[in-house]
Design an enzyme around this catalytic site. Structure first.
Site, short mmCIF file in Angstrom:
data_model
loop_
_atom_site.label_atom_id
_atom_site.label_comp_id
_atom_site.label_asym_id
_atom_site.label_seq_id
_atom_site.Cartn_x
_atom_site.Cartn_y
_atom_site.Cartn_z
N CYS A 12 11.42 -19.45 -4.49
CA CYS A 12 12.12 -18.20 -4.21
C CYS A 12 12.84 -18.27 -2.86
CB CYS A 12 11.16 -17.02 -4.30
SG CYS A 12 12.01 -15.45 -4.54
N HIS A 31 8.79 -17.71 -9.25
CA HIS A 31 7.48 -18.04 -8.66
C HIS A 31 6.63 -18.71 -9.74
CE1 HIS A 31 7.87 -16.03 -4.77
NE2 HIS A 31 8.57 -15.12 -5.41
N GLU A 43 4.23 -20.55 -9.57
CA GLU A 43 2.80 -20.55 -9.24
C GLU A 43 2.06 -19.40 -9.93
OE1 GLU A 43 5.27 -19.86 -7.20
OE2 GLU A 43 4.80 -18.25 -5.78
N1 GLN Z 1 13.41 -12.32 0.51
C1 GLN Z 1 13.97 -12.99 -0.60
C2 GLN Z 1 14.58 -12.04 -1.62
O1 GLN Z 1 14.29 -10.88 -1.61
C3 GLN Z 1 12.93 -13.88 -1.26
C4 GLN Z 1 11.83 -13.12 -1.90
C5 GLN Z 1 10.67 -14.00 -2.27
O2 GLN Z 1 10.54 -15.10 -1.78
N2 GLN Z 1 9.80 -13.51 -3.11
O3 GLN Z 1 15.33 -12.47 -2.45
#
Ligand code: GLN
Length: 534
Positions: A383, A508, A510
């Site tokens: 992400c 994500h 994970e």
């Molecule tokens: N801050 C980033 C976004 O909002 C990444 C978010 C995250 O890593 N879950 O896109």
């Protein structure tokens, strides 16, 4: 449903938090699942937040995301990792959700003429909710973990609902407790006795007592607990310190927990057992190789903030026969000029840049990603990690000096990462990011495709920003590989470096990794680390 009637288990924590109630709940669920029963784990959390979306992982641990986009307590991650099932937002009951629904009902005239009370209105709502989840999920056994500790004001009304429920349905109560030892290892059972009295004073009689302690639970301690807490000695269990959490089902099974659960619930004994699970745990306990992975993170002080990543590495490691050591790297040290990426990453066979928000430590993350790319250290960006990898590439491989995410610098000349269109103008903070499971199409021949072994995948998301489509041409021309996109082609889901093993994902992965079904990107990443080490 395989049973004639549905059964319920309620797991209560006593004395203090942090005893591993989620792991116990998951373990007994696993034991029953291993007997062919369909299990619905549920959790009650007393806080008045509707969900965990606005909670700081530094204080509360990771915010876990389900397929349906629910942002919930990290225990849901434990349930899914043990049971290898996808849970729904309904399995999570919070004080916030309950009060919201009861107040909405009241406003619509649902209780006309009545004063709305904790008993019976709120308690009825709770019982109906628990029953409905069992029905909708066609489960044999619903296991409800009650968050917090008995005696907390926050979960009192929930316990009252469960007390009433036991008069209507087959409900088994389990008490998790702590048995401290003073000098010479003498175990002290008095706190457990008092906690048990407190539970009994609420009209609840725990039939099984599970004891956490640092010393093995002695016969004498078991007998005392049995005598003072109104349970047979065989219903007192030892929950000792263990090497890996995945071993707890076997430890309980060895003490005959499975047979006891089945007989208490009135279910016939069956032949199936934990054979495959046992083999996987053996793999975790007897690794053939070892690697060290750096994880850069803002919340490195609280490891619970990254629990799904840690566990995905355990799963990916077991699959590859390797133990994965973690080196936590505080990248703000690079921002502050206290260390270099080379120093922080020394001795590491790979690096993971996890999700995150805000600007602290981001320059350090970018420096670490550059170091990994230039030194062919396997890299997995999750992400925010993908977003930082795109910023790094733009700055150093396309000449876009000062390229950034608008989350960090809204005035950057090269906003290579920018708001998702639907996120513009969103003011509220609750449950409005791009959440839950989203599909993605992978490009054949890429490392990402190699990891998944198929074109169509689905992973869970939680973000507001994305790769800015205006810059994709320039990024691709300079060699960055876009290895996955949303089915409509509008959102970049995965990128990778043309050389070595460096993959960033907007998702994500994970969150969907389980011991029995490790996340493909983690398996491939660990493999790349092992190969790089040779
Ligand atoms: N801050 C980033 C976004 O909002 C990444 C978010 C995250 O890593 N879950 O896109």
């Amino acid at each position: 449903m395989r049973l004639k009637s549905r059964k319920y288990i309620v797991v209560l924590g006593s004395l203090m938090s942090g005893l591993g109630k989620g792991i116990l709940t998951s373990s007994i669920a696993k034991l029953l699942q291993s007997k062919g029963l369909k299990i619905s784990p549920m959790k009650f959390d007393g806080y008045l937040n509707v969900d965990c979306g606005t909670m700081n992982p530094y204080r509360h641990g990771e915010v876990f995301v389900l397929d349906d986009g629910t942002e919930c307590d990290m225990d849901f991650g434990t349930y899914e990792r043990f049971l290898n099932i996808d849970l729904a937002g309904k399995n999570s009951i919070t004080g916030g959700k309950l009060f919201k629904s009861i107040i909405e009902k009241e406003r619509k005239g649902g209780f006309l003429g009545r004063d709305v009370q904790i008993v019976p209105h709120l308690t009825d709502e709770i019982k109906a909710w628990v029953k409905k989840v069992g029905e909708e999920q066609d489960s044999d056994v619903v296991i409800v973990e009650v968050g917090g500790t008995v005696g907390d004001l926050e979960n009192g009304y929930f316990l009252e609902a469960m007390r009433q429920f036991a008069a209507e349905e087959k409900v088994l109560f389990m008490q998790l407790t702590f048995v401290p030892s003073l000098s010479e290892g003498e175990l002290k059972t008095k706190p457990t006795q008092h906690a048990n009295k407190l539970i009994q004073s609420m009209g609840i009689h725990p039939q099984i007592i599970v004891c956490r302690q640092d010393e093995p639970l002695t016969r004498e301690a078991r007998e005392k607990i049995s005598m003072f807490c109104n349970v047979p000695v065989a219903n007192v269990f030892d929950d000792p310190l263990i090497e890996t959490i995945y071993e707890l089902p076997m430890i309980l099974d060895r003490q005959k927990m499975t047979g006891l659960l089945l007989s208490e619930l009135g279910v016939e004994e069956k032949d199936e057992d934990l054979k495959e699970w046992r083999a996987l745990v053996e793999k975790i306990k007897n690794p053939k190789k070892e690697i060290t992975v750096a994880i850069t993170g803002k919340y490195t002080a609280v490891k619970d903030a990254y629990v799904s990543i840690k566990e995905a590495l355990v799963h990916g490691g077991a699959y590859n026969g390797a133990k994965v050591r973690i080196k936590w790297v505080e990248t703000s040290e690079i921002d502050d000029g206290k260390a270099t990426a080379k120093e922080l990453l020394s001795g590491c066979d790979g690096i993971i840049v996890p999700g995150g928000y805000g600007s602290r430590g981001t320059e350090g993350k970018i420096a670490c990603i550059k170091y990994a790319r230039e030194n062919r250290l396997p890299f997995l960006g999750l992400c925010y990690g993908l977003q930082m990898a795109v910023v790094e590439w733009a700055r150093h491989k396309t000449g876009m000096e000062g390229a950034n995410s608008t989350e960090i610098n809204p005035d950057t000349k090269f906003p290579v990462i920018d708001y998702l269109p639907e996120q513009r103008g969103v003011k509220d903070k609750g449950a409005n990011q791009r959440l839950g499971a989203w599909e993605c199409r992978l490009k054949k021949g890429t490392n990402a495709y190699g990891a998944y072994g198929k074109e169509n995948i689905s992973e869970r998301h939680r973000h507001r920003y994305e790769v800015n489509n205006d810059f994709i041409g320039k990024l691709e021309e300079s060699g960055l590989v876009v290895s996955g996109k949303s089915p409509d082609g509008n959102i970049v889901e995965l990128i990778e470096w043309p050389d070595g093993w460096g993959v960033g994902t907007q998702a994500h992965p994970e969150l969907k990794s389980r011991l029995e079904r490790p996340a493909p990107l983690f398996v491939a990443f660990v493999k790349a680390c092992i190969e790089g080490k040779k």
